[in-house]
Scaffold this active site. Structure first.
Site, mmCIF file in Angstrom:
data_model
loop_
_atom_site.group_PDB
_atom_site.id
_atom_site.type_symbol
_atom_site.label_atom_id
_atom_site.label_comp_id
_atom_site.label_asym_id
_atom_site.label_seq_id
_atom_site.Cartn_x
_atom_site.Cartn_y
_atom_site.Cartn_z
ATOM 1 N N PRO A 1 0.849 -1.165 0.057
ATOM 2 C CG PRO A 1 -0.281 -1.192 1.944
ATOM 3 C CD PRO A 1 0.361 -2.089 1.042
ATOM 4 C CD GLU B 1 0.087 -6.616 11.451
ATOM 5 O OE1 GLU B 1 -0.212 -5.628 11.191
ATOM 6 O OE2 GLU B 1 -0.821 -7.683 11.535
ATOM 7 N NE ARG C 1 -6.554 -6.566 -20.790
ATOM 8 C CZ ARG C 1 -6.797 -5.456 -21.338
ATOM 9 N NH1 ARG C 1 -5.723 -4.546 -21.421
ATOM 10 N NH2 ARG C 1 -7.575 -5.140 -22.531
ATOM 11 C CG ASP D 1 -6.550 -1.588 -32.060
ATOM 12 O OD1 ASP D 1 -6.326 -2.592 -32.470
ATOM 13 O OD2 ASP D 1 -7.571 -1.136 -32.049
HETATM 14 N N1 4FN Z 1 -1.794 -5.083 2.291
HETATM 15 C C1 4FN Z 1 -3.573 0.847 4.264
HETATM 16 C C2 4FN Z 1 -2.675 1.320 5.328
HETATM 17 C C3 4FN Z 1 -2.228 0.185 6.019
HETATM 18 C C4 4FN Z 1 -2.236 -1.010 6.001
HETATM 19 C C5 4FN Z 1 -2.794 -1.533 4.819
HETATM 20 C C6 4FN Z 1 -2.962 -2.846 4.450
HETATM 21 C C7 4FN Z 1 -1.155 -7.133 3.145
HETATM 22 C C8 4FN Z 1 0.854 -7.458 4.342
HETATM 23 C C9 4FN Z 1 0.256 -5.167 3.656
HETATM 24 C C10 4FN Z 1 -3.116 -3.532 0.382
HETATM 25 C C11 4FN Z 1 -3.562 -2.699 -0.476
HETATM 26 C C12 4FN Z 1 -3.257 -2.464 -1.907
HETATM 27 C C13 4FN Z 1 -0.491 -4.618 -1.835
HETATM 28 C C14 4FN Z 1 -3.410 -0.511 3.846
HETATM 29 C C15 4FN Z 1 -1.539 -3.910 -1.275
HETATM 30 C C16 4FN Z 1 -1.944 -4.177 0.183
HETATM 31 C C17 4FN Z 1 -2.023 -3.077 -2.190
HETATM 32 C C18 4FN Z 1 -1.136 -5.089 1.161
HETATM 33 C C19 4FN Z 1 -0.485 -7.956 4.127
HETATM 34 C C20 4FN Z 1 0.993 -5.856 4.653
HETATM 35 C C21 4FN Z 1 -1.211 -5.504 3.403
HETATM 36 C C22 4FN Z 1 -3.994 3.232 3.769
HETATM 37 C C23 4FN Z 1 -4.034 1.580 1.896
HETATM 38 C C24 4FN Z 1 -5.885 1.624 3.763
HETATM 39 C C25 4FN Z 1 -1.914 -5.137 4.670
HETATM 40 C C26 4FN Z 1 -4.348 1.624 3.516
HETATM 41 N N2 4FN Z 1 -1.389 -3.388 -3.461
HETATM 42 N N3 4FN Z 1 -2.098 -3.666 4.871
HETATM 43 O O1 4FN Z 1 -3.734 -3.544 3.669
HETATM 44 O O2 4FN Z 1 -0.251 -5.702 0.739
HETATM 45 O O3 4FN Z 1 -0.452 -4.196 -3.057
#
Ligand code: 4FN
Length: 257
Positions: free
Chosen positions: A94, A121, A159, A174
């Site tokens: 995130p 986490e 894709r 395209d």
């Molecule tokens: N998420 C936020 C703030 C704090 C934590 C999170 C969260 C999965 C490992 C990361 C989430 C969203 C979009 C990876 C979210 C993404 C993830 C992603 C992700 C477990 C730690 C976690 C402020 C964004 C709401 C959990 C906000 N795109 N932590 O979701 O990996 O790629």
């Protein structure tokens, strides 16, 4: 051919990608490759420990650096053996820039990508600092893991690889609608209850239809995602079409009053 090397504690989740659809077909036709790597397979202790409690205390667990580095080295060894050179390392997080069409296009030109999906986490910051080239997010919401985000990236990037989509499927790529939302779509029946399909689409007049679609795409984008219009900048012709569309919309509203 692009190989996605995916590092995940839940590699089974990616089986979905192999089951059906565009990505599955591309895998079968060897237009891309999916290699899954589970850090748990690279730890030697009896319990296959890949996570531990966070320094400083608090709830949850953190993915340990060592199994991740071992996994990465294993991937790099296999890339070297196959003469594939090195690979960008992406952590789905995130904290990353939000994935875009532009970024997807960029990634679709790579030979290899290493995608790291987090759990719990997240992963030890030292791994990110030392080994990750780029953090990419798919949006602002909480998920339970980085697997679904990685699958979204695989889908969006795959894709765009030449030859993955057939002609009918690659319509959007395209066309001159790039950066805009789709125009509205309609299919049979021509009349459902009292709901009609816009007449111009039945006219057979391809020029008129193209103009309607462009206008409709501009109007949809203006109404629903004005941010996309601001990022793109319209040609003079497009601005004119949008003005026309807005005027027509107003006239329609007045007619109904
Ligand atoms: N998420 C936020 C703030 C704090 C934590 C999170 C969260 C999965 C490992 C990361 C989430 C969203 C979009 C990876 C979210 C993404 C993830 C992603 C992700 C477990 C730690 C976690 C402020 C964004 C709401 C959990 C906000 N795109 N932590 O979701 O990996 O790629």
């Amino acid at each position: 051919m692009l190989t996605f090397n995916i590092v995940s504690l839940m590699p089974q989740m990616f089986e979905i990608l192999k089951m059906d659809g565009v990505v599955s077909r591309a895998l079968n036709e060897q237009k891309l490759k999916l290699d899954l790597w589970n850090p748990r397979d690279f730890v030697l202790d009896a319990h296959n420990t890949i996570d531990d409690r966070p320094y400083g205390g608090g709830p949850g667990m953190v993915m340990m650096i060592e199994p991740l580095v071992d996994t990465l080295e294993e991937i790099q060894k296999s890339l070297a053996k196959a003469n594939k050179g090195n690979s960008k390392v992406i952590y789905l997080s995130p904290k990353g820039q939000t994935l875009s069409h532009k970024k997807s296009l960029e990634l679709s030109k790579e030979k290899n990508l290493i995608l790291i999906s987090g759990r719990y986490e997240g992963i030890d910051q030292r791994f990110i600092d030392q080994y990750v080239d780029e953090e990419i997010s798919i949006g602002d919401f909480v998920t339970t893991g980085g697997e679904l985000p990685a699958m979204v990236l695989v889908d969006a990037v795959s894709r765009l690889i030449p030859g993955v989509l057939n002609k009918a499927e690659s319509y959007q790529e395209d066309s001159f609608f790039e950066g805009l939302l789709d125009h509205c779509h309609y299919t049979r029946p021509e009349i459902f209850k009292d709901l009609k399909v816009p007449e111009v689409l039945l006219s057979g007049d391809h020029k008129k239809i193209a103009k309607w679609r462009k206008k409709n795409a501009l109007l949809e984008t203006f109404k629903k995602r004005p941010d996309l219009i601001n990022n793109r900048e319209l040609t003079i012709e497009e601005s004119r079409l949008l003005q026309e569309a807005l005027k027509e919309q107003e006239q329609d509203l007045n007619k109904r009053k």
